[in-house]
Design a protein around this motif. Structure first.
Motif, short mmCIF file in Angstrom:
data_model
loop_
_atom_site.label_atom_id
_atom_site.label_comp_id
_atom_site.label_asym_id
_atom_site.label_seq_id
_atom_site.Cartn_x
_atom_site.Cartn_y
_atom_site.Cartn_z
N LYS A 4 17.58 -19.83 -17.18
CA LYS A 4 18.50 -20.55 -17.96
C LYS A 4 19.44 -19.78 -18.86
O LYS A 4 20.30 -20.54 -19.85
CB LYS A 4 17.64 -21.43 -18.88
CG LYS A 4 16.54 -22.38 -17.94
CD LYS A 4 15.75 -23.18 -18.78
CE LYS A 4 15.09 -24.25 -18.03
NZ LYS A 4 13.89 -24.96 -18.80
N THR A 71 16.41 -16.97 -10.98
CA THR A 71 17.20 -18.03 -10.30
C THR A 71 16.27 -19.49 -10.31
O THR A 71 14.99 -19.19 -10.25
CB THR A 71 17.41 -17.52 -8.62
OG1 THR A 71 16.31 -17.91 -7.95
CG2 THR A 71 18.01 -16.19 -8.78
N PRO A 72 16.96 -20.42 -10.13
CA PRO A 72 16.28 -21.94 -10.02
C PRO A 72 15.90 -22.21 -8.56
O PRO A 72 15.54 -23.35 -8.17
CB PRO A 72 16.95 -22.83 -10.73
CG PRO A 72 18.65 -22.07 -10.00
CD PRO A 72 18.31 -20.74 -10.26
N THR A 73 16.08 -21.33 -7.60
CA THR A 73 15.90 -21.48 -6.22
C THR A 73 14.40 -21.98 -5.88
O THR A 73 13.49 -21.17 -6.13
CB THR A 73 16.18 -20.20 -5.24
OG1 THR A 73 17.65 -19.97 -5.76
CG2 THR A 73 16.25 -20.39 -3.94
N ARG A 74 14.27 -22.99 -5.15
CA ARG A 74 13.12 -23.52 -4.64
C ARG A 74 12.84 -23.07 -3.34
O ARG A 74 13.86 -23.79 -2.24
CB ARG A 74 12.92 -24.98 -4.91
CG ARG A 74 12.78 -25.34 -6.31
CD ARG A 74 12.23 -26.76 -6.53
NE ARG A 74 13.38 -27.63 -5.99
CZ ARG A 74 13.43 -28.59 -4.89
NH1 ARG A 74 12.22 -28.65 -4.24
NH2 ARG A 74 14.33 -29.41 -4.67
N GLN A 232 22.26 -27.16 0.92
CA GLN A 232 23.57 -26.96 0.29
C GLN A 232 24.83 -26.34 1.00
O GLN A 232 25.85 -26.36 0.65
CB GLN A 232 23.51 -26.31 -1.12
CG GLN A 232 22.62 -27.26 -2.04
CD GLN A 232 22.29 -26.36 -3.28
OE1 GLN A 232 21.39 -25.37 -3.49
NE2 GLN A 232 22.76 -26.57 -4.34
N ASP A 239 25.36 -16.55 -4.44
CA ASP A 239 25.09 -17.70 -4.85
C ASP A 239 23.70 -17.73 -5.33
O ASP A 239 23.26 -18.37 -6.19
CB ASP A 239 25.16 -18.48 -3.57
CG ASP A 239 26.67 -18.96 -3.34
OD1 ASP A 239 27.74 -19.02 -4.36
OD2 ASP A 239 27.09 -18.94 -2.07
N GLY A 243 22.45 -18.26 -9.42
CA GLY A 243 21.81 -19.60 -9.42
C GLY A 243 22.36 -20.70 -8.79
O GLY A 243 21.86 -22.07 -9.16
N ARG A 244 23.31 -20.69 -8.04
CA ARG A 244 23.90 -21.80 -7.30
C ARG A 244 23.14 -22.13 -6.10
O ARG A 244 23.42 -23.46 -5.35
CB ARG A 244 25.23 -21.34 -6.78
CG ARG A 244 26.51 -21.08 -7.80
CD ARG A 244 27.73 -21.01 -7.59
NE ARG A 244 28.05 -19.76 -6.68
CZ ARG A 244 28.47 -18.46 -7.22
NH1 ARG A 244 28.62 -18.37 -8.46
NH2 ARG A 244 28.64 -17.40 -6.52
N ARG A 246 19.92 -23.83 -4.97
CA ARG A 246 18.71 -24.45 -5.51
C ARG A 246 17.83 -24.79 -4.51
O ARG A 246 16.55 -24.63 -5.10
CB ARG A 246 19.49 -25.91 -5.75
CG ARG A 246 20.33 -26.12 -6.96
CD ARG A 246 19.81 -25.70 -8.26
NE ARG A 246 20.78 -25.46 -9.29
CZ ARG A 246 20.75 -25.51 -10.56
NH1 ARG A 246 19.15 -25.60 -11.01
NH2 ARG A 246 21.43 -25.08 -11.39
N GLN A 247 18.25 -24.78 -3.30
CA GLN A 247 16.94 -25.13 -2.36
C GLN A 247 17.05 -24.23 -0.80
O GLN A 247 18.26 -24.18 -0.52
CB GLN A 247 16.81 -26.72 -2.18
CG GLN A 247 15.48 -26.97 -1.32
CD GLN A 247 15.72 -28.53 -1.11
OE1 GLN A 247 16.74 -29.31 -0.83
NE2 GLN A 247 14.62 -29.14 -0.97
N ASN A 302 16.89 -36.16 -1.85
CA ASN A 302 18.16 -36.07 -2.64
C ASN A 302 18.42 -37.55 -3.02
O ASN A 302 18.56 -37.85 -4.33
CB ASN A 302 18.99 -35.41 -2.31
CG ASN A 302 18.91 -33.77 -2.34
OD1 ASN A 302 17.87 -33.41 -3.12
ND2 ASN A 302 19.74 -33.06 -1.46
#
Length: 305
Positions: A4, A71-74, A232, A239, A243-244, A246-247, A302
């Motif tokens: 964040k 990172t927010p990567t799941r 994505q 990327d 943090g681009r 996400r999944q 989604n």
């Protein structure tokens, strides 16, 4: 969580953390690799091998922690049941991005034996990492251009001979040999140029798989078949770090190797080669359908959000 933080703070912090983790693990790794080279006693070398693999697995685990932290990567993984850390596996995965490698390592680290990739010989000159790959017995392959082969026909088959020697070295050890069967990263342009019959994949190159299976024989416990989907679109390493991404969705499926392919002459036996290619195409058809399922499932999730 640190993902964040503003990007101008997060990127240098992440890069510094990766560098510290790398140096913290490669410094003792180089030390024990030197001792292994220096002392030609089998028992001592086996002891050093265990230490080197332990360091490598710790290095990968900390890198996975850093991805989760910065990172927010799941990373969603299906099908890890039934894998054996003492097994002998050939790992087959589709290839879209350099992100595939940390994702695969995250999914399989300490669940199967340490992953080893076949690397281009030039990569040994990559600072720090090249020596680390050498110390960990990654097989380095010398690829020859058409002009080099034309000038010196004796070079033909040298890369396959290197494959055979590397595989024979691993016969008595728990090992996971990684093969990106497409031979290159997927792009829409390569897909179009090949007229690939698969929706999400390039055509499989069966020769390398056949040579690994032939060299390892019945010491191979089976195949770990991995499908990696990026809902994505294909990401870059930037990327991921920015943090681009996400999944990531993955499925891992054990697959038996048909007994008829454990021994055979792929290079000189036309009938064997045709049967093996037919089998690989069927494996690839299954993987293509699996990728379609993973991507469709992500789109459905989604819509429900």
């Amino acid at each position: 969580m640190l993902f964040k933080l503003p990007l101008f703070l997060r990127l240098p912090l992440a890069a510094l953390s990766v560098l510290i983790n790398t140096l913290a693990h490669t410094t003792p790794l180089f030390f024990f690799a030197f001792l292994k080279w220096l002392v030609p006693l089998k028992g001592f070398r086996l002891f050093c091998d265990a230490l080197l693999i332990g360091l490598a697995e710790s290095w990968i685990a900390r890198n996975s922690d850093l991805i989760a932290l910065f990172t927010p990567t799941r990373i969603e993984i299906e099908g890890l049941e039934g894998l054996d850390r003492q097994g002998h596996y050939l790992v087959l995965a589709n290839h879209q991005s350099w992100v595939d490698i940390p994702v695969l390592q995250h999914a399989l680290n300490r669940r199967i034996p340490f992953l080893r990739f076949f690397l281009k010989s030039q990569l040994i000159w990559v600072p720090v990492l090249g020596l680390a790959w050498w110390a960990l017995d990654f097989p380095f392959m010398k690829r020859y251009t058409k002009s080099e082969l034309a000038r010196n026909p004796a070079l033909a088959g040298k890369d396959m001979e290197a494959t055979r020697k590397a595989c024979e070295k691993f016969r008595g050890l728990p090992v996971s040999i990684m093969n990106f069967v497409e031979g290159t990263r997927f792009t829409a342009e390569k897909h179009r140029r090949q007229s690939s019959p698969f929706a999400h994949l390039l055509k499989p190159k069966a020769g390398g798989v056949a040579f690994v299976i032939g060299a390892m024989g019945d010491s191979l416990q089976g195949i770990v078949d991995v499908a990696i989907a990026y809902p994505q679109g294909r990401p870059t390493m930037m990327d991921l770090m920015a943090g681009r991404l996400r999944q990531v969705r993955m499925s891992v499926r054990p697959r038996a190797i048909p007994a008829e392919f454990l021994a055979g002459d792929y290079e000189n036996d036309r009938a064997f080669r045709a049967r093996f290619q037919q089998w690989m195409n069927a494996v690839w058809q299954d993987k293509d359908a699996e990728l379609g399922r993973l991507l469709a499932g992500s789109n459905e999730e989604n819509k429900q959000r």
